[in-house]
Design a protein around this motif. Sequence first.
Motif, short mmCIF file in Angstrom:
data_model
loop_
_atom_site.label_atom_id
_atom_site.label_comp_id
_atom_site.label_asym_id
_atom_site.label_seq_id
_atom_site.Cartn_x
_atom_site.Cartn_y
_atom_site.Cartn_z
N VAL A 97 8.37 52.84 25.56
CA VAL A 97 7.76 52.33 26.78
C VAL A 97 8.13 50.85 26.99
N SER A 148 10.29 54.44 31.78
CA SER A 148 9.73 55.22 30.68
C SER A 148 8.22 55.31 30.81
N GLU A 154 4.99 49.40 21.28
CA GLU A 154 4.93 50.68 20.57
C GLU A 154 6.15 50.76 19.67
N GLU A 164 17.47 60.42 25.14
CA GLU A 164 17.06 59.08 25.56
C GLU A 164 18.14 58.10 25.09
N GLU A 177 19.70 54.71 24.28
CA GLU A 177 19.04 53.44 23.94
C GLU A 177 19.99 52.49 23.20
N LYS A 236 9.44 63.74 18.35
CA LYS A 236 10.52 62.76 18.13
C LYS A 236 11.29 62.94 16.83
N THR A 269 14.11 53.73 26.14
CA THR A 269 14.97 54.24 27.21
C THR A 269 14.54 53.74 28.58
O1 DO4 Z 1 5.75 56.84 23.77
C1 DO4 Z 1 6.60 57.64 23.70
C2 DO4 Z 1 8.02 57.38 23.36
C3 DO4 Z 1 8.66 56.39 24.24
C4 DO4 Z 1 10.14 56.28 24.03
O2 DO4 Z 1 10.72 56.85 23.13
C5 DO4 Z 1 10.91 55.41 24.94
O3 DO4 Z 1 10.35 54.79 25.85
O4 DO4 Z 1 12.12 55.34 24.76
#
Ligand code: DO4
Length: 275
Positions: free
Chosen positions: A71, A76, A103, A132, A134, A171, A244
Amino acid sequence: MKLYRTGNGSYVEHQQNYYRIPEPSWDALVTHSNLYEYLRGVAAKGAQVADFPSDQIKAPIGNQEVWAAGVTYYRSRSARIEESKDAGGGDFYDRVYSAERPELFFKATASRVAGPHEHVRIRSDASWSVPEPELTLLVNPRGEIIGYTIGNDMSARDIEGENPLYLPQAKVYDRSCALGPCVLVSSEPLPTSTPIRVEIFRNRQSEFAGATTLAGLKRTPATLVEYLFRDNRFPLGTFLMTGTGIVPPDSFTLKSGDRIEITIEPIGTLTNEVA
Ligand code: DO4
Ligand code: MG
Protein backbone atom coordinates in the motif's frame (compact mmCIF):
# COMPACT_ATOMS: atom_id res chain seq x y z
CA MET A 1 26.94 -1.63 -13.21
CA LYS A 2 24.80 -4.75 -13.48
CA LEU A 3 25.51 -7.78 -11.33
CA TYR A 4 24.37 -11.18 -12.65
CA ARG A 5 24.21 -14.56 -10.96
CA THR A 6 24.45 -17.40 -13.46
CA GLY A 7 24.87 -21.16 -13.49
CA ASN A 8 28.53 -20.45 -14.24
CA GLY A 9 29.34 -17.92 -11.51
CA SER A 10 28.74 -14.20 -11.06
CA TYR A 11 29.42 -11.51 -13.66
CA VAL A 12 29.44 -7.75 -13.73
CA GLU A 13 28.39 -5.80 -16.81
CA HIS A 14 30.05 -2.41 -17.13
CA GLN A 15 29.73 -0.23 -20.23
CA GLN A 16 28.35 -3.20 -22.17
CA ASN A 17 31.32 -5.44 -21.37
CA TYR A 18 31.07 -8.49 -19.10
CA TYR A 19 33.64 -9.48 -16.47
CA ARG A 20 33.72 -12.67 -14.41
CA ILE A 21 33.81 -12.05 -10.65
CA PRO A 22 36.41 -14.12 -8.78
CA GLU A 23 34.37 -14.14 -5.52
CA PRO A 24 32.46 -17.45 -5.65
CA SER A 25 29.80 -16.67 -3.02
CA TRP A 26 26.75 -14.48 -3.70
CA ASP A 27 26.28 -13.91 0.03
CA ALA A 28 29.87 -12.60 0.26
CA LEU A 29 29.10 -10.11 -2.53
CA VAL A 30 25.94 -8.85 -0.81
CA THR A 31 27.75 -8.42 2.51
CA HIS A 32 30.88 -6.83 0.97
CA SER A 33 32.05 -3.67 2.74
CA ASN A 34 31.83 -1.68 -0.54
CA LEU A 35 30.26 -3.71 -3.33
CA TYR A 36 30.20 -0.82 -5.82
CA GLU A 37 33.96 -0.16 -5.49
CA TYR A 38 34.72 -3.90 -5.51
CA LEU A 39 32.85 -4.36 -8.81
CA ARG A 40 34.52 -1.30 -10.31
CA GLY A 41 37.84 -2.91 -9.41
CA VAL A 42 36.82 -6.21 -11.04
CA ALA A 43 35.88 -4.36 -14.22
CA ALA A 44 39.07 -2.27 -14.18
CA LYS A 45 41.44 -5.19 -13.56
CA GLY A 46 39.58 -8.11 -15.10
CA ALA A 47 39.64 -9.32 -18.65
CA GLN A 48 36.29 -8.98 -20.34
CA VAL A 49 34.62 -12.23 -21.35
CA ALA A 50 33.16 -13.01 -24.75
CA ASP A 51 31.02 -15.90 -23.53
CA PHE A 52 28.68 -14.39 -20.89
CA PRO A 53 26.20 -17.26 -20.23
CA SER A 54 23.00 -15.28 -20.91
CA ASP A 55 20.98 -18.50 -21.14
CA GLN A 56 21.96 -19.47 -17.58
CA ILE A 57 20.89 -16.35 -15.66
CA LYS A 58 19.48 -17.18 -12.22
CA ALA A 59 17.54 -15.23 -9.61
CA PRO A 60 20.03 -12.80 -8.02
CA ILE A 61 19.65 -14.29 -4.55
CA GLY A 62 21.77 -16.37 -2.20
CA ASN A 63 20.50 -16.91 1.34
CA GLN A 64 18.79 -13.55 1.70
CA GLU A 65 15.18 -13.20 2.85
CA VAL A 66 12.70 -11.29 0.70
CA TRP A 67 10.47 -8.75 2.46
CA ALA A 68 7.83 -6.51 0.94
CA ALA A 69 6.14 -3.20 1.57
CA GLY A 70 2.45 -2.77 0.82
CA VAL A 71 0.00 0.00 0.00
CA THR A 72 2.78 2.39 -0.96
CA TYR A 73 0.91 3.62 -4.06
CA TYR A 74 -2.57 5.18 -4.15
CA ARG A 75 -3.58 2.62 -6.80
CA SER A 76 -2.77 -0.23 -4.44
CA ARG A 77 -4.74 1.41 -1.61
CA SER A 78 -7.84 1.78 -3.85
CA ALA A 79 -7.63 -1.78 -5.19
CA ARG A 80 -7.36 -3.31 -1.68
CA ILE A 81 -10.26 -1.22 -0.35
CA GLU A 82 -12.39 -2.48 -3.24
CA GLU A 83 -11.41 -6.15 -2.91
CA SER A 84 -12.00 -6.26 0.86
CA LYS A 85 -15.11 -4.09 1.17
CA ASP A 86 -17.45 -7.05 1.80
CA ALA A 87 -15.15 -8.24 4.59
CA GLY A 88 -15.01 -4.80 6.21
CA GLY A 89 -11.24 -4.58 5.69
CA GLY A 90 -11.22 -1.42 3.56
CA ASP A 91 -10.54 0.96 6.42
CA PHE A 92 -7.26 -0.78 7.26
CA TYR A 93 -5.81 -0.06 3.85
CA ASP A 94 -6.74 3.61 3.94
CA ARG A 95 -5.26 3.91 7.42
CA VAL A 96 -1.98 2.22 6.52
CA TYR A 97 -1.62 4.38 3.39
CA SER A 98 -1.83 7.53 5.52
CA ALA A 99 0.01 6.27 8.61
CA GLU A 100 3.61 7.03 9.42
CA ARG A 101 4.46 3.33 9.91
CA PRO A 102 4.47 1.42 6.60
CA GLU A 103 3.04 -2.04 5.99
CA LEU A 104 5.97 -4.48 5.83
CA PHE A 105 5.56 -8.22 5.47
CA PHE A 106 7.70 -11.30 4.97
CA LYS A 107 7.46 -12.42 1.35
CA ALA A 108 9.80 -15.29 0.52
CA THR A 109 12.82 -17.40 1.23
CA ALA A 110 15.22 -18.03 -1.67
CA SER A 111 13.69 -21.45 -2.35
CA ARG A 112 10.32 -19.80 -3.13
CA VAL A 113 11.83 -17.37 -5.64
CA ALA A 114 11.72 -17.85 -9.42
CA GLY A 115 14.50 -16.45 -11.58
CA PRO A 116 14.21 -15.03 -15.10
CA HIS A 117 12.29 -17.35 -17.46
CA GLU A 118 11.38 -19.73 -14.64
CA HIS A 119 7.77 -20.46 -13.78
CA VAL A 120 5.89 -18.46 -11.19
CA ARG A 121 2.79 -20.06 -9.68
CA ILE A 122 -0.79 -19.17 -8.87
CA ARG A 123 -2.31 -20.92 -5.85
CA SER A 124 -4.49 -23.93 -6.60
CA ASP A 125 -7.09 -22.67 -4.06
CA ALA A 126 -7.25 -19.12 -5.43
CA SER A 127 -9.59 -17.85 -8.13
CA TRP A 128 -8.21 -14.31 -8.56
CA SER A 129 -4.45 -13.96 -8.99
CA VAL A 130 -2.34 -11.08 -10.23
CA PRO A 131 1.32 -10.17 -10.63
CA GLU A 132 2.59 -7.14 -8.72
CA PRO A 133 5.51 -5.44 -10.50
CA GLU A 134 7.73 -3.79 -7.91
CA LEU A 135 11.07 -2.05 -7.72
CA THR A 136 13.03 -4.23 -5.32
CA LEU A 137 15.90 -3.02 -3.17
CA LEU A 138 18.97 -5.05 -2.28
CA VAL A 139 20.07 -3.98 1.18
CA ASN A 140 23.33 -5.00 2.89
CA PRO A 141 23.57 -5.99 6.58
CA ARG A 142 24.32 -2.36 7.49
CA GLY A 143 20.99 -1.20 6.08
CA GLU A 144 22.56 0.43 3.01
CA ILE A 145 20.71 0.13 -0.30
CA ILE A 146 23.39 -1.34 -2.58
CA GLY A 147 21.33 -2.17 -5.63
CA TYR A 148 18.00 -2.49 -7.41
CA THR A 149 16.29 -5.39 -9.10
CA ILE A 150 12.84 -6.15 -10.51
CA GLY A 151 10.39 -8.07 -8.36
CA ASN A 152 7.04 -9.74 -8.95
CA ASP A 153 4.97 -10.05 -5.76
CA MET A 154 2.48 -12.67 -7.02
CA SER A 155 -0.75 -12.28 -5.05
CA ALA A 156 -4.08 -14.07 -4.57
CA ARG A 157 -6.54 -11.18 -4.38
CA ASP A 158 -9.58 -13.27 -3.44
CA ILE A 159 -7.79 -14.74 -0.39
CA GLU A 160 -6.36 -11.36 0.65
CA GLY A 161 -9.79 -9.70 0.14
CA GLU A 162 -11.68 -12.31 2.18
CA ASN A 163 -9.83 -11.32 5.34
CA PRO A 164 -6.69 -9.17 5.81
CA LEU A 165 -5.44 -11.81 8.27
CA TYR A 166 -5.08 -14.19 5.31
CA LEU A 167 -2.34 -11.98 3.86
CA PRO A 168 0.49 -14.51 4.46
CA GLN A 169 -1.45 -17.18 2.54
CA ALA A 170 -2.26 -14.76 -0.28
CA LYS A 171 1.38 -13.76 -0.57
CA VAL A 172 3.70 -16.56 0.55
CA TYR A 173 3.69 -19.88 -1.29
CA ASP A 174 5.97 -21.79 -3.67
CA ARG A 175 7.18 -19.60 -6.54
CA SER A 176 5.08 -16.64 -5.38
CA CYS A 177 8.00 -14.31 -6.01
CA ALA A 178 10.23 -13.62 -8.99
CA LEU A 179 13.42 -11.57 -8.99
CA GLY A 180 15.84 -10.53 -11.72
CA PRO A 181 17.32 -10.43 -14.23
CA CYS A 182 20.23 -8.67 -12.45
CA VAL A 183 21.02 -6.23 -9.68
CA LEU A 184 21.77 -2.69 -10.80
CA VAL A 185 24.52 -1.74 -8.36
CA SER A 186 24.53 1.99 -7.97
CA SER A 187 25.70 4.51 -5.44
CA GLU A 188 22.91 6.88 -6.56
CA PRO A 189 19.16 6.51 -5.92
CA LEU A 190 17.02 5.85 -9.01
CA PRO A 191 15.32 9.02 -10.32
CA THR A 192 11.64 9.32 -9.40
CA SER A 193 10.85 9.58 -13.13
CA THR A 194 11.96 5.92 -13.56
CA PRO A 195 9.11 4.02 -15.26
CA ILE A 196 7.88 0.55 -14.24
CA ARG A 197 5.97 -1.29 -16.98
CA VAL A 198 4.18 -4.61 -17.10
CA GLU A 199 2.67 -6.52 -19.99
CA ILE A 200 0.87 -9.86 -19.73
CA PHE A 201 0.56 -12.07 -22.81
CA ARG A 202 -1.96 -14.87 -23.28
CA ASN A 203 -1.61 -17.06 -26.37
CA ARG A 204 0.94 -14.50 -27.64
CA GLN A 205 -1.66 -11.68 -27.49
CA SER A 206 -1.29 -8.78 -25.09
CA GLU A 207 -3.94 -9.27 -22.38
CA PHE A 208 -3.01 -6.38 -20.06
CA ALA A 209 -0.42 -3.60 -20.08
CA GLY A 210 0.17 -1.00 -17.40
CA ALA A 211 2.78 1.49 -16.29
CA THR A 212 3.67 3.74 -13.39
CA THR A 213 6.75 5.60 -12.17
CA LEU A 214 8.61 5.82 -8.90
CA ALA A 215 7.10 9.28 -8.44
CA GLY A 216 3.90 7.59 -7.19
CA LEU A 217 5.72 5.85 -4.33
CA LYS A 218 4.39 7.44 -1.15
CA ARG A 219 7.39 6.59 1.04
CA THR A 220 11.05 6.79 0.13
CA PRO A 221 13.04 3.54 -0.20
CA ALA A 222 15.24 4.79 2.65
CA THR A 223 12.22 5.15 4.96
CA LEU A 224 11.02 1.62 4.13
CA VAL A 225 14.50 0.23 4.87
CA GLU A 226 14.73 2.19 8.12
CA TYR A 227 11.48 0.60 9.39
CA LEU A 228 12.51 -2.88 8.22
CA PHE A 229 15.79 -2.67 10.11
CA ARG A 230 14.18 -1.50 13.37
CA ASP A 231 14.89 -4.29 15.85
CA ASN A 232 15.72 -6.65 13.00
CA ARG A 233 19.10 -7.92 11.88
CA PHE A 234 19.88 -9.21 8.40
CA PRO A 235 23.37 -10.78 8.62
CA LEU A 236 23.29 -11.72 4.92
CA GLY A 237 21.42 -8.62 3.75
CA THR A 238 17.86 -8.69 2.45
CA PHE A 239 15.62 -7.83 -0.48
CA LEU A 240 12.78 -5.36 0.04
CA MET A 241 10.01 -5.08 -2.55
CA THR A 242 8.65 -1.53 -2.52
CA GLY A 243 4.97 -2.14 -3.39
CA THR A 244 2.93 -2.07 -6.56
CA GLY A 245 1.45 0.90 -8.39
CA ILE A 246 -0.06 -1.21 -11.17
CA VAL A 247 -3.18 -3.31 -10.58
CA PRO A 248 -5.03 -4.90 -13.53
CA PRO A 249 -8.82 -4.37 -13.73
CA ASP A 250 -10.88 -6.46 -11.31
CA SER A 251 -12.08 -8.68 -14.20
CA PHE A 252 -8.51 -9.89 -14.77
CA THR A 253 -7.01 -13.03 -13.29
CA LEU A 254 -3.82 -14.80 -14.32
CA LYS A 255 -4.05 -18.18 -16.02
CA SER A 256 -1.60 -21.00 -16.55
CA GLY A 257 0.60 -20.25 -19.57
CA ASP A 258 0.39 -16.44 -19.23
CA ARG A 259 3.71 -14.67 -19.82
CA ILE A 260 4.48 -11.72 -17.53
CA GLU A 261 7.05 -9.16 -18.63
CA ILE A 262 8.09 -6.46 -16.16
CA THR A 263 10.47 -3.74 -17.34
CA ILE A 264 12.34 -1.14 -15.33
CA GLU A 265 14.60 0.35 -17.98
CA PRO A 266 17.90 0.81 -16.16
CA ILE A 267 17.66 -2.76 -14.82
CA GLY A 268 16.13 -4.75 -17.69
CA THR A 269 13.10 -6.99 -18.20
CA LEU A 270 11.99 -9.82 -15.92
CA THR A 271 10.03 -12.45 -17.85
CA ASN A 272 8.18 -15.36 -16.25
CA GLU A 273 5.48 -17.73 -17.36
CA VAL A 274 2.70 -18.93 -15.05
CA ALA A 275 3.07 -22.68 -14.38
O1 DO4 B 1 -1.72 -5.17 1.94
C1 DO4 B 1 -1.60 -5.94 1.07
C2 DO4 B 1 -0.43 -6.09 0.18
C3 DO4 B 1 -0.07 -4.85 -0.52
C4 DO4 B 1 0.98 -5.04 -1.56
O2 DO4 B 1 1.57 -6.10 -1.73
C5 DO4 B 1 1.33 -3.90 -2.43
O3 DO4 B 1 0.77 -2.81 -2.28
O4 DO4 B 1 2.19 -4.08 -3.29
MG1 MG C 1 2.96 -6.05 -3.47
